[in-house]
Design a protein around this motif. Structure first.
Motif, mmCIF file in Angstrom:
data_model
loop_
_atom_site.group_PDB
_atom_site.id
_atom_site.type_symbol
_atom_site.label_atom_id
_atom_site.label_comp_id
_atom_site.label_asym_id
_atom_site.label_seq_id
_atom_site.Cartn_x
_atom_site.Cartn_y
_atom_site.Cartn_z
ATOM 1 N N ILE A 11 0.887 -1.165 0.000
ATOM 2 C CA ILE A 11 0.000 0.000 0.000
ATOM 3 C C ILE A 11 0.923 1.213 0.000
ATOM 4 O O ILE A 11 1.673 1.417 0.950
ATOM 5 N N GLY A 12 0.870 1.984 -1.091
ATOM 6 C CA GLY A 12 1.850 3.067 -1.279
ATOM 7 C C GLY A 12 2.964 2.572 -2.182
ATOM 8 O O GLY A 12 4.127 2.904 -2.000
ATOM 9 N N ALA A 13 2.557 1.747 -3.193
ATOM 10 C CA ALA A 13 3.520 1.016 -4.028
ATOM 11 C C ALA A 13 4.444 1.905 -4.857
ATOM 12 O O ALA A 13 5.496 1.460 -5.298
ATOM 13 N N VAL A 17 9.973 4.032 -0.288
ATOM 14 C CA VAL A 17 10.281 2.754 0.381
ATOM 15 C C VAL A 17 9.836 1.584 -0.496
ATOM 16 O O VAL A 17 10.598 0.631 -0.725
ATOM 17 N N ALA A 18 8.588 1.672 -1.017
ATOM 18 C CA ALA A 18 8.050 0.559 -1.810
ATOM 19 C C ALA A 18 8.850 0.342 -3.093
ATOM 20 O O ALA A 18 9.221 -0.799 -3.413
ATOM 21 N N THR A 19 9.136 1.418 -3.825
ATOM 22 C CA THR A 19 9.845 1.225 -5.104
ATOM 23 C C THR A 19 11.255 0.691 -4.851
ATOM 24 O O THR A 19 11.764 -0.119 -5.632
ATOM 25 N N GLY A 60 0.035 -4.059 -5.617
ATOM 26 C CA GLY A 60 -0.182 -3.018 -4.610
ATOM 27 C C GLY A 60 -1.146 -1.936 -5.033
ATOM 28 O O GLY A 60 -1.672 -1.934 -6.147
ATOM 29 N N HIS A 61 -1.382 -1.010 -4.107
ATOM 30 C CA HIS A 61 -2.230 0.161 -4.347
ATOM 31 C C HIS A 61 -1.387 1.434 -4.281
ATOM 32 O O HIS A 61 -0.436 1.498 -3.495
ATOM 33 N N ASP A 62 -1.765 2.417 -5.055
ATOM 34 C CA ASP A 62 -1.238 3.765 -4.843
ATOM 35 C C ASP A 62 -2.281 4.757 -5.323
ATOM 36 O O ASP A 62 -3.245 4.379 -6.000
ATOM 37 N N LEU A 192 -8.890 0.870 6.864
ATOM 38 C CA LEU A 192 -9.756 0.177 5.891
ATOM 39 C C LEU A 192 -8.959 -0.880 5.131
ATOM 40 O O LEU A 192 -9.433 -1.991 4.892
ATOM 41 N N TYR A 193 -7.700 -0.534 4.784
ATOM 42 C CA TYR A 193 -6.823 -1.526 4.144
ATOM 43 C C TYR A 193 -6.595 -2.709 5.096
ATOM 44 O O TYR A 193 -6.595 -3.868 4.671
ATOM 45 N N ALA A 194 -6.405 -2.398 6.391
ATOM 46 C CA ALA A 194 -6.147 -3.473 7.364
ATOM 47 C C ALA A 194 -7.369 -4.392 7.486
ATOM 48 O O ALA A 194 -7.231 -5.622 7.500
ATOM 49 N N THR A 208 4.217 2.113 8.950
ATOM 50 C CA THR A 208 4.034 3.553 9.155
ATOM 51 C C THR A 208 3.459 3.810 10.557
ATOM 52 O O THR A 208 2.985 2.881 11.209
ATOM 53 N N PRO A 209 3.457 5.096 10.993
ATOM 54 C CA PRO A 209 2.828 5.380 12.286
ATOM 55 C C PRO A 209 1.308 5.545 12.186
ATOM 56 O O PRO A 209 0.672 5.862 13.187
ATOM 57 N N SER A 210 0.720 5.368 11.001
ATOM 58 C CA SER A 210 -0.739 5.501 10.862
ATOM 59 C C SER A 210 -1.445 4.401 11.660
ATOM 60 O O SER A 210 -0.858 3.354 11.945
ATOM 61 N N ALA A 281 1.905 12.351 14.630
ATOM 62 C CA ALA A 281 1.940 10.886 14.726
ATOM 63 C C ALA A 281 3.377 10.389 14.724
ATOM 64 O O ALA A 281 3.759 9.489 15.474
ATOM 65 N N LYS A 282 4.228 10.988 13.880
ATOM 66 C CA LYS A 282 5.610 10.533 13.736
ATOM 67 C C LYS A 282 6.443 10.915 14.959
ATOM 68 O O LYS A 282 7.201 10.110 15.496
ATOM 69 N N ALA A 283 6.303 12.166 15.408
ATOM 70 C CA ALA A 283 7.118 12.639 16.533
ATOM 71 C C ALA A 283 6.810 11.816 17.779
ATOM 72 O O ALA A 283 7.710 11.464 18.543
ATOM 73 N N ASP A 340 17.022 7.303 3.404
ATOM 74 C CA ASP A 340 15.865 6.742 4.103
ATOM 75 C C ASP A 340 15.323 5.461 3.456
ATOM 76 O O ASP A 340 15.083 4.468 4.139
ATOM 77 N N SER A 341 15.141 5.491 2.150
ATOM 78 C CA SER A 341 14.515 4.341 1.488
ATOM 79 C C SER A 341 15.449 3.135 1.458
ATOM 80 O O SER A 341 14.990 1.989 1.525
ATOM 81 N N LEU A 342 16.765 3.380 1.369
ATOM 82 C CA LEU A 342 17.710 2.250 1.371
ATOM 83 C C LEU A 342 17.772 1.595 2.749
ATOM 84 O O LEU A 342 18.085 0.408 2.865
#
Ligand SMILES: NC(=O)c1ccc[n+]([C@@H]2O[C@H](COP(=O)([O-])OP(=O)(O)OC[C@H]3O[C@@H](n4cnc5c(N)ncnc54)[C@H](O)[C@@H]3O)[C@@H](O)[C@H]2O)c1
Length: 407
Positions: A11-13, A17-19, A60-62, A192-194, A208-210, A281-283, A340-342
């Motif tokens: 989700i977030g393809a 991070v995903a790519t 995936g979804h994006d 909803l995805y979950a 993610t922190p969501s 949410a992140k902090a 970050d992504s690596l």
């Protein structure tokens, strides 16, 4: 070794991070890169019976327009983090994966995320119920088309504004009824995805922190459907160091008086996090672990600032003020500079491998042995990185010792 193929549903393809995980998976299969950065490839886990890279199919979804390869290419064009020759050699594989991507859902994602969504998608009026149905259908088709034995759904979408899960009904039966009342149901897209993942008996990982699958009603659903989940918020940099260094201060009886962390980065994640509801949410996830490790809460400050020129290259500067014998104050400072992504992508692949193994081992509910991968491990009180890693080792030793039971 897995006997059949497993789906990885991102989700977030099209995100960083995903790519990078997709590029990495394709490059690993073709033996174009080494396994550095992959925890599951450590010799320590050789006997855990993990699936091979060739056992996985990606979909995936994006919510953004543009081809998957266009987005993946940015890891070279914008960030100079991936070798262009490797990119060229995996291009056909990435283009094949692009065919498995579907438009995502935008229910309660907040303005910062809606702003960069595809125009056509912004016109779709989903209710929470219709969004779940659409996601379920996409997962079911993916499973059927690729004859998959199992699917691991991984949330690597943008961080949503922080939401209060305590306001939701604690039981699934009641929450389920709310799904038809869009005005009353504040569940964000990540949840909803979950729900769709649990209903389809998939494993679900929240990087993610969501909110995702963490509300009590959703955990109840996961257990009812015999699904697994792990989360949340991948631990890849500053917080990884916090969970490693804080136990050292505690063990040496050094009192941490304050811990200040400044983070600067310029990727899309940074742009979204620059919006204060998303940043909250992140902090919170970055700060939370100090009290349980130290036994008290020092004064803290966490800043996250979007500095466009840095792209995916993040710098964290931490200043730790502590005191020891005679009460004399001393200081530790570190800077962490990483792409970050690596840092995140190999952990996504590890989490998929371990979750798939847990599914084969018949595990259901929260996979607490994966705590070392997360800033806020679900259902796990242990925050010390060293101890969390021992939990992973112990679990893998356990499944490795049992006779292989395939599904
Ligand atoms: N080191 C790291 O990079 C790291 C560490 C821990 C956690 N995370 C978290 O992982 C997530 C991904 O990070 P990233 O750098 O790839 O971000 P990104 O902004 O590059 O990618 C996020 C992707 O999610 C998509 N998206 C947003 N909302 C969506 C929705 N409702 N449905 C489907 N797709 C949606 C976006 O279009 C985008 O392609 C973020 O939440 C981030 O905080 C990243």
């Amino acid at each position: 070794m897995a006997k059949s193929r497993t789906g990885i549903w991102l989700i977030g393809a099209k995100g960083g991070v995903a790519t990078t995980a997709i590029l990495g998976l394709c490059a690993l299969r073709k033996k174009l890169i080494e396994s550095a950065g992959l925890v599951s490839s450590l010799p320590r886990f050789e006997n855990a019976g993990l699936a091979d890279w060739s056992d996985f199919v990606v979909g995936g979804h994006d919510i953004r327009a543009g081809s998957l390869f266009e987005h993946a290419e940015r890891m070279h064009t914008d960030n100079k983090a991936v070798d262009p020759d490797v990119l060229a050699r995996v291009k056909p594989d990435v283009e094949r994966i692009d065919k498995n991507l579907r438009p995502g859902v935008l229910v309660n994602v907040g303005e910062a995320i809606e702003e960069f969504a595809d125009k056509k998608l912004r016109r779709v009026r989903d209710t929470p119920r219709s969004a779940i149905e659409r996601i379920r259908q996409d997962l079911a088709e993916f499973r059927k088309q690729h004859k998959l034995a199992h699917i691991v759904v991984v949330n690597v979408a943008s961080t949503e504004p922080s939401a209060d899960a305590d306001e939701l009904p604690p039981r699934w039966k009641k929450l389920d009824k709310l799904l038809d009342k869009p005005k009353k149901c504040r569940l964000p897209a990540s949840s909803l995805y979950a729900i769709a993942a649990f209903e389809e008996e998939c494993s679900y990982v929240n990087f993610t922190p969501s909110v995702g699958g963490s509300p009590p009603a959703l955990r109840e659903l996961a257990l009812e459907r015999g699904a697994r989940q792990a989360g949340f918020d991948g631990k890849t940099g500053e917080t990884l160091l916090k969970s490693t260094l804080a136990p050292m201060f505690a063990a040496r009886h050094l009192e941490v008086m304050s811990w200040v962390g400044h983070n600067i980065f310029g990727n899309l994640d940074g742009k979204v996090l620059a919006q204060s509801p998303n940043k909250k949410a992140k902090a919170a996830a970055k700060d939370r672990l100090l009290r349980p490790i130290l036994g008290y809460m020092p004064q803290t400050l966490v800043s996250l600032e979007y500095i466009e020129s840095l792209g995916d290259w993040k710098t964290a500067w931490d200043h730790i003020h502590f005191r020891g014998f005679f009460g004399t104050p001393m200081t530790l400072q570190f800077t962490w500079q990483g792409c970050d992504s690596l840092l995140a992508a190999p952990l996504v692949l590890d989490l998929v491998r371990f979750s798939e193994r847990a599914w084969r081992a018949g595990e259901i509910g929260t996979l607490t042995f994966l705590a070392s991968f997360f800033k806020t491990p679900l259902d796990c009180e242990e925050n010390d990185f060293g101890r969390q890693f021992q939990m992973l080792e112990a679990w893998c030793d356990g499944v490795g010792a049992k006779a292989y039971v395939g599904k």
